[in-house]
Design a protein around this motif. Sequence first.
Motif, PDB file in Angstrom:
ATOM      1  N   PHE A   1       0.808  -1.214   0.000  1.00  0.00           N
ATOM      2  CA  PHE A   1       0.000   0.000   0.000  1.00  0.00           C
ATOM      3  C   PHE A   1       0.847   1.274   0.000  1.00  0.00           C
ATOM      4  O   PHE A   1       0.353   2.342   0.313  1.00  0.00           O
ATOM      5  CB  PHE A   1      -0.950   0.005   1.203  1.00  0.00           C
ATOM      6  CG  PHE A   1      -1.977  -1.081   1.132  1.00  0.00           C
ATOM      7  CD1 PHE A   1      -3.042  -0.998   0.248  1.00  0.00           C
ATOM      8  CD2 PHE A   1      -1.878  -2.200   1.943  1.00  0.00           C
ATOM      9  CE1 PHE A   1      -3.992  -2.002   0.176  1.00  0.00           C
ATOM     10  CE2 PHE A   1      -2.826  -3.217   1.874  1.00  0.00           C
ATOM     11  CZ  PHE A   1      -3.891  -3.113   0.989  1.00  0.00           C
ATOM     12  N   GLU A   2       2.100   1.170  -0.348  1.00  0.00           N
ATOM     13  CA  GLU A   2       2.977   2.341  -0.422  1.00  0.00           C
ATOM     14  C   GLU A   2       2.436   3.319  -1.476  1.00  0.00           C
ATOM     15  O   GLU A   2       2.211   2.931  -2.624  1.00  0.00           O
ATOM     16  CB  GLU A   2       4.392   1.905  -0.799  1.00  0.00           C
ATOM     17  CG  GLU A   2       5.341   3.011  -1.101  1.00  0.00           C
ATOM     18  CD  GLU A   2       5.517   3.966   0.056  1.00  0.00           C
ATOM     19  OE1 GLU A   2       5.386   5.174  -0.170  1.00  0.00           O
ATOM     20  OE2 GLU A   2       5.769   3.506   1.185  1.00  0.00           O
ATOM     21  N   PRO A   3       2.160   4.568  -1.115  1.00  0.00           N
ATOM     22  CA  PRO A   3       1.560   5.530  -2.050  1.00  0.00           C
ATOM     23  C   PRO A   3       2.360   5.740  -3.337  1.00  0.00           C
ATOM     24  O   PRO A   3       1.770   6.011  -4.381  1.00  0.00           O
ATOM     25  CB  PRO A   3       1.493   6.825  -1.243  1.00  0.00           C
ATOM     26  CG  PRO A   3       1.440   6.381   0.166  1.00  0.00           C
ATOM     27  CD  PRO A   3       2.283   5.136   0.234  1.00  0.00           C
ATOM     28  N   ASN A   4       3.691   5.586  -3.309  1.00  0.00           N
ATOM     29  CA  ASN A   4       4.498   5.790  -4.506  1.00  0.00           C
ATOM     30  C   ASN A   4       4.784   4.503  -5.277  1.00  0.00           C
ATOM     31  O   ASN A   4       5.597   4.507  -6.195  1.00  0.00           O
ATOM     32  CB  ASN A   4       5.825   6.467  -4.143  1.00  0.00           C
ATOM     33  CG  ASN A   4       5.621   7.908  -3.781  1.00  0.00           C
ATOM     34  OD1 ASN A   4       4.634   8.517  -4.172  1.00  0.00           O
ATOM     35  ND2 ASN A   4       6.533   8.461  -3.024  1.00  0.00           N
ATOM     36  N   ARG A   5       4.111   3.445  -4.940  1.00  0.00           N
ATOM     37  CA  ARG A   5       4.318   2.173  -5.627  1.00  0.00           C
ATOM     38  C   ARG A   5       3.822   2.286  -7.061  1.00  0.00           C
ATOM     39  O   ARG A   5       2.832   2.951  -7.348  1.00  0.00           O
ATOM     40  CB  ARG A   5       3.567   1.068  -4.899  1.00  0.00           C
ATOM     41  CG  ARG A   5       3.847  -0.296  -5.465  1.00  0.00           C
ATOM     42  CD  ARG A   5       3.319  -1.380  -4.575  1.00  0.00           C
ATOM     43  NE  ARG A   5       3.694  -2.641  -5.171  1.00  0.00           N
ATOM     44  CZ  ARG A   5       2.913  -3.697  -5.203  1.00  0.00           C
ATOM     45  NH1 ARG A   5       1.739  -3.664  -4.638  1.00  0.00           N
ATOM     46  NH2 ARG A   5       3.311  -4.799  -5.768  1.00  0.00           N
ATOM     47  N   GLY A   6       4.509   1.617  -7.998  1.00  0.00           N
ATOM     48  CA  GLY A   6       4.082   1.696  -9.381  1.00  0.00           C
ATOM     49  C   GLY A   6       4.827   0.751 -10.296  1.00  0.00           C
ATOM     50  O   GLY A   6       5.514  -0.161  -9.842  1.00  0.00           O
ATOM     51  N   ASP A   7       4.675   0.976 -11.590  1.00  0.00           N
ATOM     52  CA  ASP A   7       5.310   0.172 -12.636  1.00  0.00           C
ATOM     53  C   ASP A   7       6.241   1.040 -13.454  1.00  0.00           C
ATOM     54  O   ASP A   7       5.971   2.217 -13.682  1.00  0.00           O
ATOM     55  CB  ASP A   7       4.269  -0.419 -13.585  1.00  0.00           C
ATOM     56  CG  ASP A   7       3.667  -1.707 -13.075  1.00  0.00           C
ATOM     57  OD1 ASP A   7       4.282  -2.366 -12.226  1.00  0.00           O
ATOM     58  OD2 ASP A   7       2.577  -2.071 -13.537  1.00  0.00           O
ATOM     59  N   LEU A   8       7.302   0.419 -13.949  1.00  0.00           N
ATOM     60  CA  LEU A   8       8.255   1.091 -14.808  1.00  0.00           C
ATOM     61  C   LEU A   8       8.134   0.500 -16.205  1.00  0.00           C
ATOM     62  O   LEU A   8       8.064  -0.716 -16.371  1.00  0.00           O
ATOM     63  CB  LEU A   8       9.674   0.895 -14.266  1.00  0.00           C
ATOM     64  CG  LEU A   8      10.794   1.597 -14.985  1.00  0.00           C
ATOM     65  CD1 LEU A   8      10.656   3.117 -14.810  1.00  0.00           C
ATOM     66  CD2 LEU A   8      12.136   1.135 -14.433  1.00  0.00           C
ATOM     67  N   CYS A   9       8.099   1.364 -17.196  1.00  0.00           N
ATOM     68  CA  CYS A   9       7.965   0.936 -18.578  1.00  0.00           C
ATOM     69  C   CYS A   9       8.989   1.714 -19.392  1.00  0.00           C
ATOM     70  O   CYS A   9       9.214   2.900 -19.128  1.00  0.00           O
ATOM     71  CB  CYS A   9       6.538   1.248 -19.047  1.00  0.00           C
ATOM     72  SG  CYS A   9       6.006   0.338 -20.473  1.00  0.00           S
ATOM     73  N   GLY A  10       9.618   1.086 -20.367  1.00  0.00           N
ATOM     74  CA  GLY A  10      10.632   1.794 -21.127  1.00  0.00           C
ATOM     75  C   GLY A  10      10.698   1.382 -22.580  1.00  0.00           C
ATOM     76  O   GLY A  10      10.299   0.287 -22.965  1.00  0.00           O
ATOM     77  N   TYR A  11      11.220   2.307 -23.383  1.00  0.00           N
ATOM     78  CA  TYR A  11      11.449   2.049 -24.806  1.00  0.00           C
ATOM     79  C   TYR A  11      12.676   2.848 -25.237  1.00  0.00           C
ATOM     80  O   TYR A  11      12.720   4.073 -25.052  1.00  0.00           O
ATOM     81  CB  TYR A  11      10.232   2.451 -25.644  1.00  0.00           C
ATOM     82  CG  TYR A  11      10.445   2.221 -27.112  1.00  0.00           C
ATOM     83  CD1 TYR A  11      10.357   0.941 -27.644  1.00  0.00           C
ATOM     84  CD2 TYR A  11      10.767   3.263 -27.962  1.00  0.00           C
ATOM     85  CE1 TYR A  11      10.573   0.716 -28.985  1.00  0.00           C
ATOM     86  CE2 TYR A  11      10.978   3.046 -29.306  1.00  0.00           C
ATOM     87  CZ  TYR A  11      10.889   1.766 -29.816  1.00  0.00           C
ATOM     88  OH  TYR A  11      11.115   1.542 -31.145  1.00  0.00           O
ATOM     89  N   LYS A  12      13.653   2.165 -25.780  1.00  0.00           N
ATOM     90  CA  LYS A  12      14.917   2.763 -26.215  1.00  0.00           C
ATOM     91  C   LYS A  12      15.504   3.623 -25.104  1.00  0.00           C
ATOM     92  O   LYS A  12      15.901   3.114 -24.077  1.00  0.00           O
ATOM     93  CB  LYS A  12      14.740   3.539 -27.510  1.00  0.00           C
ATOM     94  CG  LYS A  12      14.514   2.636 -28.700  1.00  0.00           C
ATOM     95  CD  LYS A  12      14.611   3.393 -29.995  1.00  0.00           C
ATOM     96  CE  LYS A  12      14.458   2.423 -31.158  1.00  0.00           C
ATOM     97  NZ  LYS A  12      14.584   3.097 -32.425  1.00  0.00           N
TER      98      LYS A  12
END
Length: 128
Positions: free
Chosen positions: A31-42
């Motif tokens: 439940f960490e408010p800054n939790r998220g996913d990382l996505c990248g391209y080049k």
Amino acid sequence: MLILKRINLKDMNEDRYHEFKMSRSTSESFFEPNRGDLCGYKNKLAYLYYYENRIDFLDNNLNILKSHIQSNQSNIDIKNHNESIIYYRSCFAGTGHLYAINHNDKSKNRKKICTLEVFTWDGTFSKK
């Protein structure tokens, strides 16, 4: 705390990093408010926050190019997860665009409605 590190693969030295500060408002990391996913391209990256209606776009040097913020207010209910509002949950890195699924809309009967949002890699909102 989440730290992104850029490593030179020739000599394996770390030459840059970007730190995502985490709050200590909860002892549950889920439940960490800054939790998220990382996505990248080049040479572009995007960090999508689960519990904030926000995406940070970063360059190859891990500098924030742009933040797409609709709301940085978190609504997390640790005791009843179904009452927590989850915004960005899934993403896909395309050639020229970032595709993000936003869950923040709710209908009158409390069912979540998903919206596909499209951004260019410089952080410009393209369409829903």
